[in-house]
Design a protein around this motif. Structure first.
Motif, PDB file in Angstrom:
ATOM      1  N   ASN A 290      13.839  12.228  -0.648  1.00  0.00           N
ATOM      2  CA  ASN A 290      12.812  11.375  -0.053  1.00  0.00           C
ATOM      3  C   ASN A 290      11.525  12.131   0.218  1.00  0.00           C
ATOM      4  O   ASN A 290      10.430  11.572   0.082  1.00  0.00           O
ATOM      5  N   LYS A 291      11.625  13.372   0.615  1.00  0.00           N
ATOM      6  CA  LYS A 291      10.431  14.143   0.960  1.00  0.00           C
ATOM      7  C   LYS A 291       9.690  14.652  -0.273  1.00  0.00           C
ATOM      8  O   LYS A 291       8.448  14.596  -0.321  1.00  0.00           O
ATOM      9  N   TYR A 292      10.421  15.128  -1.263  1.00  0.00           N
ATOM     10  CA  TYR A 292       9.777  15.840  -2.358  1.00  0.00           C
ATOM     11  C   TYR A 292       9.719  15.083  -3.686  1.00  0.00           C
ATOM     12  O   TYR A 292       8.861  15.375  -4.515  1.00  0.00           O
ATOM     13  N   ILE A 293      10.609  14.122  -3.899  1.00  0.00           N
ATOM     14  CA  ILE A 293      10.693  13.498  -5.217  1.00  0.00           C
ATOM     15  C   ILE A 293      10.323  12.013  -5.171  1.00  0.00           C
ATOM     16  O   ILE A 293       9.344  11.589  -5.783  1.00  0.00           O
TER      17      ILE A 293
ATOM     18  N   ARG B  20       0.831  -1.205   0.000  1.00  0.00           N
ATOM     19  CA  ARG B  20       0.000   0.000   0.000  1.00  0.00           C
ATOM     20  C   ARG B  20       0.870   1.261   0.000  1.00  0.00           C
ATOM     21  O   ARG B  20       0.599   2.221  -0.727  1.00  0.00           O
ATOM     22  N   THR B  21       1.919   1.248   0.817  1.00  0.00           N
ATOM     23  CA  THR B  21       2.826   2.398   0.863  1.00  0.00           C
ATOM     24  C   THR B  21       3.516   2.599  -0.482  1.00  0.00           C
ATOM     25  O   THR B  21       3.695   3.729  -0.944  1.00  0.00           O
ATOM     26  N   SER B  22       3.898   1.506  -1.118  1.00  0.00           N
ATOM     27  CA  SER B  22       4.552   1.597  -2.422  1.00  0.00           C
ATOM     28  C   SER B  22       3.644   2.270  -3.445  1.00  0.00           C
ATOM     29  O   SER B  22       4.093   3.091  -4.251  1.00  0.00           O
ATOM     30  N   ARG B  23       2.352   1.956  -3.429  1.00  0.00           N
ATOM     31  CA  ARG B  23       1.403   2.582  -4.337  1.00  0.00           C
ATOM     32  C   ARG B  23       1.366   4.092  -4.103  1.00  0.00           C
ATOM     33  O   ARG B  23       1.366   4.891  -5.042  1.00  0.00           O
ATOM     34  N   GLN B  24       1.338   4.487  -2.826  1.00  0.00           N
ATOM     35  CA  GLN B  24       1.299   5.911  -2.491  1.00  0.00           C
ATOM     36  C   GLN B  24       2.581   6.612  -2.918  1.00  0.00           C
ATOM     37  O   GLN B  24       2.544   7.736  -3.436  1.00  0.00           O
ATOM     38  N   ASN B  25       3.715   5.954  -2.691  1.00  0.00           N
ATOM     39  CA  ASN B  25       4.993   6.548  -3.070  1.00  0.00           C
ATOM     40  C   ASN B  25       5.089   6.768  -4.580  1.00  0.00           C
ATOM     41  O   ASN B  25       5.568   7.805  -5.052  1.00  0.00           O
TER      42      ASN B  25
ATOM     43  N   ILE C 161       3.906  -4.567 -15.542  1.00  0.00           N
ATOM     44  CA  ILE C 161       3.234  -4.244 -14.283  1.00  0.00           C
ATOM     45  C   ILE C 161       3.755  -2.917 -13.745  1.00  0.00           C
ATOM     46  O   ILE C 161       4.936  -2.604 -13.860  1.00  0.00           O
ATOM     47  N   THR C 162       2.857  -2.149 -13.170  1.00  0.00           N
ATOM     48  CA  THR C 162       3.195  -0.845 -12.611  1.00  0.00           C
ATOM     49  C   THR C 162       2.283  -0.575 -11.426  1.00  0.00           C
ATOM     50  O   THR C 162       1.223  -1.204 -11.293  1.00  0.00           O
ATOM     51  N   LEU C 163       2.688   0.349 -10.566  1.00  0.00           N
ATOM     52  CA  LEU C 163       1.846   0.783  -9.456  1.00  0.00           C
ATOM     53  C   LEU C 163       1.259   2.164  -9.708  1.00  0.00           C
ATOM     54  O   LEU C 163       0.570   2.716  -8.848  1.00  0.00           O
TER      55      LEU C 163
ATOM     56  N   HIS D 156       2.987   9.673  -5.830  1.00  0.00           N
ATOM     57  CA  HIS D 156       3.546  10.990  -5.485  1.00  0.00           C
ATOM     58  C   HIS D 156       4.326  11.581  -6.642  1.00  0.00           C
ATOM     59  O   HIS D 156       4.250  12.789  -6.912  1.00  0.00           O
ATOM     60  N   HIS D 157       5.065  10.743  -7.362  1.00  0.00           N
ATOM     61  CA  HIS D 157       5.937  11.263  -8.420  1.00  0.00           C
ATOM     62  C   HIS D 157       5.372  11.030  -9.819  1.00  0.00           C
ATOM     63  O   HIS D 157       5.460  11.901 -10.679  1.00  0.00           O
TER      64      HIS D 157
END
Length: 415
Positions: A293-296, A116-121, A203-205, A124-125
């Motif tokens: 890590n925070k912005y990109i 789930r975190t990977s999907r959110q990450n 496959i992609t997230l 983000h970009h």
């Protein structure tokens, strides 16, 4: 107080070049010898001084984004090059050494990267807008390191060369089942289906990339041979003759390297070949950039070979070839930044000034990381059998990729 702490910090750090700082009260101080490269930064307020002391990497990036730190009579490249070259040569204050050590040991927590975190990450970009990426990427939207066989190559030519080089290492044959882990906007998968006659699963997230890749497959008439899924590599099933993964391992995270390479082994046919293309460090591991890590790339990490080798060894796969690309990514991103700058008016109409400065800072700091740090791109060719590929690299340079693609190209032209 904060100006004195920054003064102490820079006095110890600057060894080879000259960095001048104009402080919020208007005073200017010089650090380092009056030789070598020279750069100058204006700092607008005390809050920025504090941010630079607490976390220099984050404070510098945020200060530039928000217009509170500005280069004076020099470029951003000039200043960042000086900082990168000197930060490992001089003496950093104890509180920064402790903070860096703490961030390094915290990376296993920061990079846990559950599905789930990977999907959110990824969102983000990659889910911001295709329109932005189309303005600076090549026509195939390859968002990874190109392969410059010579300096005269255009970005398009170098990205085509990258795909051909990877295809050569995969030893493709028509009808092979290929898994593309982290397929992006689908360029690699479409190339392998169109030019090499393969059946490809990508496959992609990223929901945005998935939609674009599916549209591209339909438009190219390849939807019967290329299938794109919104799927985590940990949830993929089946076996494949070939596996390719370009620019995805950087998003896996230290705690998951073992899982990643074990999954490659499980999904790869006994006679199969895999090619993993990733940014990596030819030096001991270090804490990743707080700003990046925070912005990109939240949860992202550039691994050292020493962190990847144990996971590859335990997977049971043969490392049939390991290649290191030096400076190719710096060349690639310089092309991206040139295109970004050429479209700056259009980009500024799409995003606010803070975003534009953020993205340009990202491109610049990445260029310099590949030019001045122990950072490059690794190609790991992996297989269950030691003789799954030829025993020398001669096959990579005998025109095999072109020969393999030619029959499929001619067939389409004749039709």
């Amino acid at each position: 107080m904060w100006d004195k702490l920054l003064d102490r910090f820079l006095t110890g750090m600057m060894v080879d070049d000259r960095l001048s700082i104009t402080y919020p009260d208007g005073t200017t101080r010089d650090y380092g010898p009056d030789s070598g490269a020279q750069g100058h930064l204006d700092i607008a307020d005390t809050a920025t001084l504090k941010a630079l002391i607490v976390n220099p990497d984050l404070g510098l990036g945020e200060g530039y984004m928000e217009g509170r730190i500005t280069p004076k009579n020099c470029t951003l490249d000039d200043v960042l090059t000086i900082i990168i070259r000197n930060r490992f040569k001089g003496h950093l204050p104890p509180w920064l050494l402790l903070a860096n050590r703490a961030r390094f040991h915290a990376r296993r927590f920061i990079q846990h990267n559950a599905p789930r975190t990977s999907r959110q990450n990824v969102a983000h970009h990659y889910d911001i807008s295709d329109d932005l990426y189309r303005l600076f990427l090549d026509a195939d939207m390859q968002y990874s390191c190109a392969y410059f066989r010579d300096d005269a190559m255009t970005l398009e030519e170098a990205q085509i060369a990258k795909k051909a080089h990877i295809a050569s290492k995969l030893r493709l044959e028509p009808g092979m089942r290929v898994l593309d882990i982290g397929c992006g906007w689908g360029g690699m998968a479409l190339t392998l289906a169109r030019d090499y006659g393969c059946e490809v699963t990508g496959i992609t997230l990223s929901e945005n990339q998935l939609a674009t890749a599916q549209r591209r497959a339909e438009a190219a008439g390849l939807a019967d041979r290329v299938h794109f899924n919104l799927q985590d590599y940990r949830h993929t099933s089946g076996t494949f003759d070939r596996i390719v993964s370009v620019g995805m391992l950087e998003h896996v995270g230290v705690p998951n390297f073992g899982t990643y390479f074990n999954r490659v082994a499980e999904l790869l046919d006994p006679d199969g070949v895999a090619l993993i293309h990733t940014i990596g460090r030819s030096a001991p591991p270090m804490a990743h950039s707080s700003w990046i890590n925070k912005y990109i790339f939240p949860g992202g990490y550039v691994p050292s070979l020493s962190e990847l080798a144990p996971a590859m060894e335990k997977s049971g796969l043969w490392q049939t070839d390991i290649e290191v690309w030096r400076l190719h990514y710096a060349k690639t991103i310089r092309h991206w930044r040139d295109r970004f700058d050429a479209h700056i008016s259009e980009i500024s109409s799409m995003y606010d000034a803070r975003f534009v400065r953020m993205f340009r800072y990202y491109l610049t700091v990445c260029i310099l990381a590949f030019e001045h740090q122990m950072q490059g791109v690794y190609h790991f060719q992996l297989a269950h059998k030691r003789d799954a590929v030829p025993l020398t690299r001669d096959y990579l340079y005998d025109g095999a990729a072109t020969a393999a693609a030619a029959p499929h190209v001619r067939a389409r032209e004749d039709a």
